[in-house]
Design a protein around this motif. Structure first.
Motif, mmCIF file in Angstrom:
data_model
loop_
_atom_site.group_PDB
_atom_site.id
_atom_site.type_symbol
_atom_site.label_atom_id
_atom_site.label_comp_id
_atom_site.label_asym_id
_atom_site.label_seq_id
_atom_site.Cartn_x
_atom_site.Cartn_y
_atom_site.Cartn_z
ATOM 1 N N GLY A 60 -14.090 -46.029 -44.616
ATOM 2 C CA GLY A 60 -13.955 -46.470 -43.244
ATOM 3 C C GLY A 60 -14.258 -47.935 -43.079
ATOM 4 N N HIS A 61 -14.128 -48.382 -41.834
ATOM 5 C CA HIS A 61 -14.240 -49.794 -41.467
ATOM 6 C C HIS A 61 -15.470 -50.005 -40.579
ATOM 7 C CE1 HIS A 61 -12.362 -53.480 -39.321
ATOM 8 N NE2 HIS A 61 -12.829 -53.861 -40.493
ATOM 9 N N ASP A 62 -15.883 -51.254 -40.444
ATOM 10 C CA ASP A 62 -16.934 -51.675 -39.514
ATOM 11 C C ASP A 62 -18.290 -51.064 -39.822
ATOM 12 O OD1 ASP A 62 -15.361 -53.430 -37.935
ATOM 13 O OD2 ASP A 62 -14.448 -51.707 -36.946
ATOM 14 N N HIS A 63 -18.613 -50.999 -41.107
ATOM 15 C CA HIS A 63 -19.930 -50.525 -41.526
ATOM 16 C C HIS A 63 -20.875 -51.729 -41.543
ATOM 17 C CE1 HIS A 63 -22.986 -48.799 -44.317
ATOM 18 N NE2 HIS A 63 -22.615 -47.655 -43.770
ATOM 19 N N ASN A 64 -21.345 -52.117 -40.352
ATOM 20 C CA ASN A 64 -22.218 -53.283 -40.233
ATOM 21 C C ASN A 64 -23.084 -53.164 -38.987
ATOM 22 O OD1 ASN A 64 -20.555 -54.081 -38.030
ATOM 23 N ND2 ASN A 64 -19.214 -55.240 -39.389
ATOM 24 N N GLU A 65 -23.959 -54.154 -38.807
ATOM 25 C CA GLU A 65 -24.947 -54.100 -37.725
ATOM 26 C C GLU A 65 -24.311 -54.160 -36.339
ATOM 27 O OE1 GLU A 65 -25.044 -55.980 -40.390
ATOM 28 O OE2 GLU A 65 -26.666 -54.972 -41.481
ATOM 29 N N ASP A 66 -23.096 -54.671 -36.265
ATOM 30 C CA ASP A 66 -22.420 -54.724 -34.961
ATOM 31 C C ASP A 66 -21.945 -53.361 -34.493
ATOM 32 O OD1 ASP A 66 -22.760 -57.467 -34.793
ATOM 33 O OD2 ASP A 66 -20.834 -57.900 -35.766
ATOM 34 N N HIS A 67 -21.966 -52.370 -35.394
ATOM 35 C CA HIS A 67 -21.444 -51.041 -35.068
ATOM 36 C C HIS A 67 -22.471 -49.999 -35.513
ATOM 37 C CE1 HIS A 67 -17.902 -53.692 -35.431
ATOM 38 N NE2 HIS A 67 -17.469 -53.005 -34.397
ATOM 39 N N ALA A 68 -23.550 -49.934 -34.742
ATOM 40 C CA ALA A 68 -24.656 -49.044 -35.098
ATOM 41 C C ALA A 68 -24.213 -47.591 -35.187
ATOM 42 C CB ALA A 68 -25.784 -49.183 -34.067
#
Length: 330
Positions: free
Chosen positions: A293-301
């Motif tokens: 998947g995508h957006d595995h970062n702090e912006d997407h808790a």
């Protein structure tokens, strides 16, 4: 031997274009190492006939650079080119010129691949033919470029290449992309999947989301035919996915257990939606297949929490690629 002529689309993503070129050359057994040069479409005939797009002007002249300074060298016996490594480095260094960056100043680009073994390096990006009589033999392939309008989306080149790397080893079988929007992520894998015989299924409601971006999506959907843009973008790239316009969990029910080689999740980013996607698609994967998947970062808790919770229960390690792509094996 007549060089290959392979038309390719270009959406302004240089490393994606380079990957497509390298895949086409690998599929045809092209030798390595390689040199790449940007040319113009109106020079195609000259390249096919002579193996080079460079004419005699200004004739023989004393070379002015590097250790060959002062040696008479014919203008048409030298090419200005970059290697694969130099192109990749150039994408990290804005001031560094490369063959692909030349597309910005060429109206109708033509990308040229040469056999680097046929050249002697004079200095940075300058190469002389070992045997000027064998210029055609040094020419491996010509890629006439079709410019395609950039695709709007939230997928960096790093993300795209990490996603593409997950698809590359798959041969045959099927994959699913959840959340395609206008097709920027799909552009990175669609042609590769077709080349590898992988059936590509794209799932999207094109109806908005349940996360913090819901209002933004609704506004964009009200202003534009987004699913129509997706279809048009795929057509312009020669990508023909199976399109499932429905909720992710409903689409998952259409696939048998242990039937998929890869599922890539990029739908709603709230914790509940991501968990529902994980639970719906995990059983559909073959043993050893990849859920990513995508957006595995702090912006997407919500993504971080859902993936960590689910994979902890499943006893699977979470791996990370460049950008914000994550994956785990079934």
């Amino acid at each position: 031997m007549t060089p290959l002529v392979i038309p390719l689309p270009y959406i302004g993503r240089n490393l994606l274009f380079l990957e497509e070129v390298l895949d086409e050359l690998e599929e045809r057994g092209a030798p390595h190492p390689l040199l790449f040069r940007a040319s113009e479409a109106d020079k195609l005939a000259r390249l096919l006939e002579h193996g080079t797009d460079r004419a005699g002007y200004p004739g023989e002249r004393a070379w002015t650079d590097g250790p060959d300074q002062g040696r008479p060298i014919r203008h048409e016996d030298v090419i200005f080119a970059t290697t694969e490594g130099e192109i990749r480095r150039g994408e990290r260094e804005p001031e560094r010129s490369t063959s692909l960056k030349k597309f910005a100043v060429i109206e109708r680009p033509l990308f040229v691949a040469h056999d680097a073994r046929c050249f002697v390096k004079l200095c940075d990006r300058q190469y002389e033919y070992r045997d000027p009589a064998q210029k055609r033999a040094a020419l491996l392939a010509l890629f006439p470029v079709t410019r395609v309008a950039p695709i709007q989306g939230w997928f960096s080149e790093e993300d795209g290449l990490a996603y593409r790397a997950l698809v590359r080893p798959i041969r045959g079988g099927a994959m699913v992309e959840v959340g395609s929007w206008k097709g920027l992520s799909t552009a990175y894998v669609g042609r590769l999947a077709a080349r590898n015989g992988v059936a590509l299924h794209c799932v999207d409601t094109w109806g908005g989301s349940s996360d913090k971006y819901a209002d933004r999506y609704r506004a964009m959907l009200a202003a534009e035919d987004v699913p129509g843009a997706f279809r048009a973008n795929m057509a312009s790239l020669g990508i023909r996915p199976d399109i499932l316009r429905m909720a992710s969990t409903d689409a998952a029910a259409r696939f048998a257990d242990a039937s998929l080689d890869l599922v890539f999740l990029d739908g709603s980013h709230d914790r509940a939606a991501v968990l529902a996607d994980l639970e719906a698609w995990w059983p559909r994967l073959k043993p050893g297949a990849v859920l990513a998947g995508h957006d595995h970062n702090e912006d997407h808790a919500g993504v971080l929490e859902a993936v960590a919770h689910f994979m902890s229960r499943a006893g699977r390690a979470i791996e990370r690629g460049a950008g914000s792509v994550w994956w785990a094996r079934r």
